[in-house]
Design a protein around this motif. Structure first.
Motif, PDB file in Angstrom:
ATOM      1  N   LEU A  52     -76.764  87.352  46.335  1.00  0.00           N
ATOM      2  CA  LEU A  52     -76.869  88.797  46.550  1.00  0.00           C
ATOM      3  C   LEU A  52     -78.255  89.089  47.098  1.00  0.00           C
ATOM      4  O   LEU A  52     -79.257  88.617  46.551  1.00  0.00           O
ATOM      5  CB  LEU A  52     -76.640  89.559  45.251  1.00  0.00           C
ATOM      6  N   TYR A  53     -78.299  89.852  48.164  1.00  0.00           N
ATOM      7  CA  TYR A  53     -79.555  90.246  48.793  1.00  0.00           C
ATOM      8  C   TYR A  53     -79.651  91.759  48.777  1.00  0.00           C
ATOM      9  O   TYR A  53     -78.685  92.464  49.099  1.00  0.00           O
ATOM     10  CB  TYR A  53     -79.607  89.741  50.241  1.00  0.00           C
ATOM     11  N   THR A  54     -80.817  92.267  48.396  1.00  0.00           N
ATOM     12  CA  THR A  54     -81.050  93.706  48.475  1.00  0.00           C
ATOM     13  C   THR A  54     -82.548  93.942  48.608  1.00  0.00           C
ATOM     14  O   THR A  54     -83.358  93.038  48.392  1.00  0.00           O
ATOM     15  CB  THR A  54     -80.492  94.438  47.233  1.00  0.00           C
ATOM     16  N   SER A  55     -82.913  95.150  48.980  1.00  0.00           N
ATOM     17  CA  SER A  55     -84.322  95.540  49.021  1.00  0.00           C
ATOM     18  C   SER A  55     -84.404  96.998  48.607  1.00  0.00           C
ATOM     19  O   SER A  55     -83.402  97.634  48.287  1.00  0.00           O
ATOM     20  CB  SER A  55     -84.920  95.334  50.425  1.00  0.00           C
ATOM     21  N   GLU A  85     -76.642  78.568  58.022  1.00  0.00           N
ATOM     22  CA  GLU A  85     -76.898  79.993  58.209  1.00  0.00           C
ATOM     23  C   GLU A  85     -76.075  80.813  57.217  1.00  0.00           C
ATOM     24  O   GLU A  85     -74.885  80.585  57.048  1.00  0.00           O
ATOM     25  CB  GLU A  85     -76.521  80.393  59.643  1.00  0.00           C
ATOM     26  N   PRO A  86     -76.703  81.765  56.506  1.00  0.00           N
ATOM     27  CA  PRO A  86     -75.942  82.620  55.589  1.00  0.00           C
ATOM     28  C   PRO A  86     -74.850  83.390  56.332  1.00  0.00           C
ATOM     29  O   PRO A  86     -75.055  83.870  57.448  1.00  0.00           O
ATOM     30  CB  PRO A  86     -77.004  83.563  55.030  1.00  0.00           C
ATOM     31  N   VAL A  87     -73.691  83.496  55.714  1.00  0.00           N
ATOM     32  CA  VAL A  87     -72.564  84.231  56.274  1.00  0.00           C
ATOM     33  C   VAL A  87     -72.428  85.550  55.513  1.00  0.00           C
ATOM     34  O   VAL A  87     -72.166  85.537  54.307  1.00  0.00           O
ATOM     35  CB  VAL A  87     -71.255  83.419  56.178  1.00  0.00           C
ATOM     36  N   PHE A 144     -85.078  85.672  55.343  1.00  0.00           N
ATOM     37  CA  PHE A 144     -84.702  87.072  55.529  1.00  0.00           C
ATOM     38  C   PHE A 144     -85.863  87.817  56.174  1.00  0.00           C
ATOM     39  O   PHE A 144     -87.028  87.432  56.019  1.00  0.00           O
ATOM     40  CB  PHE A 144     -84.331  87.708  54.191  1.00  0.00           C
ATOM     41  N   GLU A 145     -85.552  88.888  56.886  1.00  0.00           N
ATOM     42  CA  GLU A 145     -86.555  89.570  57.699  1.00  0.00           C
ATOM     43  C   GLU A 145     -87.517  90.415  56.873  1.00  0.00           C
ATOM     44  O   GLU A 145     -88.697  90.503  57.187  1.00  0.00           O
ATOM     45  CB  GLU A 145     -85.860  90.454  58.744  1.00  0.00           C
TER      46      GLU A 145
END
Length: 751
Positions: free
Chosen positions: A436-439, A459-461, A414-415
């Protein structure tokens, strides 16, 4: 009101001296009588506290209304989750504008479950039902007859026909277990009272497992309920008599076995139960006498060839035997049982072959097992993410190969530099897993990641990003600071406290600083990981800096970071928070005259401690469900959770050094004659984790010693529990109340 002034008069609780004596020290407590929850006099006093709070903060109402309106407007109220496939159904939730609670829906799934294409979730739209969609649980309808309603958990049979769920209608977290036939929508006549937490159902739906708590709210008995039989006939499978052990249950990834974990923050013991056999008994794998902190995950591992035959049943064990940041070993159930677990032998248990070794720079958190690969949760440089251990690598280590360090494992990239990536679904036979991705500045995203044995992960969808109305997310920034403590770690390095600074792009360090809220927790190895908050935007948009102090006692920098903020090192949590506050002022982020502090539960203890240590540093303090009379609570093992807390704080009953140390920082016992800033204590009458009486007593002594004019208020939810009132709108109102209190006393008073 007094005759001389229009200012509200705070309620004064009567003084009834009560004494306690430990280790030769006698303490007189004038407000212990407020613990009598069923006393009308106590209830009248609490209502008077609410009336006083409302009068003192009445001029905050426009700001509260504005913040609540912003939260409500920015939140997509008619919303839905990403459907998750379970057997022949897609399950998802919808939220409806104007409704407090979610509704649970499902729609039939098509296609072979082994085909990755069959795991593409249906496209659903807010307010538009899908063909074949069924609402199988409308929480709003269930909650309508009650002032409070909370689900303790749900479990479904693999067939999708039977639902088990637990409900709490008082806020005290004592649940009723009920069963629903999803083919008819009707509840079965049977139910079980006073269940702790949520149920576990074995795949056929013939049996459900649940925990019951003792008088101190400690889950200690495991029962099996057979569907179609009365609760009085439920089979008691296990009783844990050790008052320092908390027990939880869960199915293995392939749903063949029930894992029973009894423990605390320093060690635990594990049992395993064959759920395919209704006559089976739990078997102890690793006993508490080993003083190991560990988890067990069964896995079937074949030889990896077309003609491999039957797979070998193995156990993956995450443990701290090799070091505080954990390692992963592999063994068998038979090998563990052969070592006579539970005996008084001092011999260390043989955990088999080490797969992932201990590392000083990586905290290995645990694994999720699938039939395709093992998913590893690990924390590097404060960031927890998902990494991938192939079955080939596991086979190689099992065959005598070298262990595989967690730092060498691949994972989705992730960036952002600071984020949270957590597994939300990893079904055993599914061709994909979900994260789950968050920042701090990115709303939650749901990604599906196909298993790919060659590269570790495809690759994550992206399946969904939580929508936020009328917000330019590019307007917000997060910055990391490090505050030197002046201490040196065991390895000779300088101890520094990480601080996350959240701000609007128009706010930058200046000579005079900005209004700032410093937030902290620092207990139980709980990390303040990056997460997006719609409500927090209301502070940032008003030019307020929101800073998170990642103090010792949390888990952000590994197990040692936690151990350096507990027991006889607990004061490090408080001094770290003060050090972080000072650095925010020194670097130009915080205005020293407009800096507030905010924390809840054990973070409320932090608030009480820093108030006594350095009240001059803060323009306001909010302590939410605060653990501010900690010594009194821990001295009484009959109170909810007290005995379990000894592994976090020490045992002041048996150890005079622990007693003296806890008394030296207990917020309630260290209030002094100084000028305190405005203080708000927020609590709930039915909270079973931090009893309302702690803040109720605390505000009384704060007022007695207050040398200034700033108000000290108690806001108590009379129908709520540890999380406050039930329902999302009520939760938003409570957040708006807290944020308005902080903003008002930081001089930011416009709507």
């Amino acid at each position: 009101m007094t005759a001389q002034s229009s200012a509200p008069t705070p309620p004064q609780a009567k003084q009834v001296p009560a004494q306690r004596t430990h280790h030769g020290d006698t303490v007189t407590d004038h407000y212990e009588w407020l613990r009598e929850k069923d006393s009308q006099e106590v209830l009248d006093h609490l209502h008077a506290e609410n009336a006083y709070t409302e009068a003192v903060t009445a001029d905050h109402q426009p700001l509260r209304d504005a913040i609540f309106g912003e939260i409500k407007h920015r939140t997509v109220e008619t919303d839905l989750s990403v459907p998750s496939r379970r057997g022949d159904w897609w399950y998802f939730t919808r939220t409806i504008e104007g409704e407090q609670h979610p509704i649970y829906c499902r729609v039939p799934a098509a296609g072979d479950a082994k085909d990755p294409a069959a795991w593409t979730p249906p496209q659903i739209q807010p307010g538009v039902p899908l063909e074949g969609e069924v609402t199988y649980f409308d929480t709003n309808a269930e909650a309508e007859p009650h002032a409070f309603f909370q689900l303790g958990g749900m479990a479904r049979a693999d067939s999708g026909r039977l639902l088990a769920y637990c409900e709490d209608t008082t806020g005290d977290e004592h649940y009723t277990l009920r069963f629903r036939d999803l083919s008819t929508g009707e509840n079965l006549p049977e139910s079980v009272e006073n269940v702790h937490g949520g149920p576990v159902m074995e795949p056929s739906g013939e049996r459900a497992y649940y925990m019951v708590a003792d008088s101190t709210w400690r889950p200690y008995r495991l029962y099996m309920h057979t569907l179609g039989t009365p609760a009085e006939e439920d089979r008691l499978l296990l009783e844990i008599t050790d008052s320092e052990l908390w027990t939880g249950i869960g199915l293995s990834a392939d749903k063949k076995q029930l894992l029973i974990l009894s423990g605390n923050s320093e060690y635990n013991e594990t049992r395993i139960l064959d759920v395919t056999d209704p006559e089976a008994e739990p078997q102890l794998l690793i006993g508490a006498e080993q003083r190991l902190l560990h988890t067990v995950d069964p896995i079937d591992l074949d030889a990896g060839t077309p003609d491999d035959g039957d797979a070998e049943r193995l156990l993956l064990i995450t443990h701290n035997q090799s070091g505080p940041n954990n390692a992963l070993s592999v063994t068998t159930q038979e090998a563990l049982l052969a070592q006579s677990p539970g005996s008084s032998s001092a011999e260390p248990v043989d955990l088999g072959t080490e797969v992932i070794p201990h590392e000083e720079t990586v905290k290995f958190e645990g694994v999720a097992v699938t039939s395709s690969q093992v998913l590893v949760s690990a924390r590097r440089d404060t960031v927890e993410s998902v990494y991938l251990l192939s079955l080939e690598a596991l086979r190689a280590v099992r065959a005598g190969g070298d262990p595989v360090p967690a730092s060498s494992l691949p994972g989705p990239a992730f960036e952002e530099g600071a984020y949270t990536c957590a597994i939300v679904s990893a079904q055993y036979e599914a061709p994909i897993f979900r994260v789950l991705y968050t920042s701090w500045v990115t709303p939650p995203r749901i990604y599906d990641i196909p298993h790919d044995a060659g590269s570790g992960a495809a690759e994550p969808v992206l399946r969904r990003q939580t929508p936020v109305n009328d917000v330019a997310l590019s307007a917000y920034r997060s910055t990391r600071l490090w505050a030197p403590t002046g201490e040196t770690a065991e390895d000779g390095s300088e101890v520094q406290v990480p601080i996350t600074v959240l701000h609007h792009r128009d706010v930058s360090p200046t000579a005079g600083g900005h209004p700032t809220v410093v937030f902290g927790y620092g207990s139980y190895e709980i990390s303040m990981d990056p997460y997006f908050s719609v409500s927090r935007l209301s502070l940032l948009d008003r030019g307020i800096v929101f800073a998170v102090a990642h103090v010792r006692g949390g888990g952000e920098l590994g197990r040692r970071w936690y151990e350096d903020g507990k027991k006889l090192k607990k004061v490090n949590t408080f001094t770290d928070f003060l050090t972080a506050t000072d650095l925010l002022v020194e670097t130009g982020w915080a205005d020293p005259a407009r800096t507030a502090a905010y924390g809840g539960s054990a973070g409320g203890l932090l608030m009480g401690a820093i108030l006594n240590m350095a009240p001059e540093k803060y323009a306001a303090v909010v302590a939410d469900v605060p653990f501010v009379d900690n010594l009194t609570s821990i001295l009484d093992p009959e109170l909810p959770l007290s005995a379990l807390e000894w592994e976090e704080w020490g045992n002041p009953i048996t150890d005079p050094e622990v007693y003296r140390y806890m008394k030296s920082y207990s917020p309630y016992e260290n209030v002094r004659d100084v000028e305190y800033p405005p203080v708000a204590a927020v609590t709930s009458l039915h909270d079973t984790r931090v009893l309302y009486v702690e803040p109720a007593k605390w505000v009384q002594v704060l007022r007695e010693h207050q040398q200034g004019e700033a108000p000290v208020v108690l806001k108590i939810e009379m129908d709520g529990g540890h999380g406050g009132a039930s329902g999302r709108y009520e939760a938003w109102k409570e957040t708006a109340w807290i944020f308005a209190f902080l903003s008002h006393h930081l001089g930011v008073r416009s709507g």
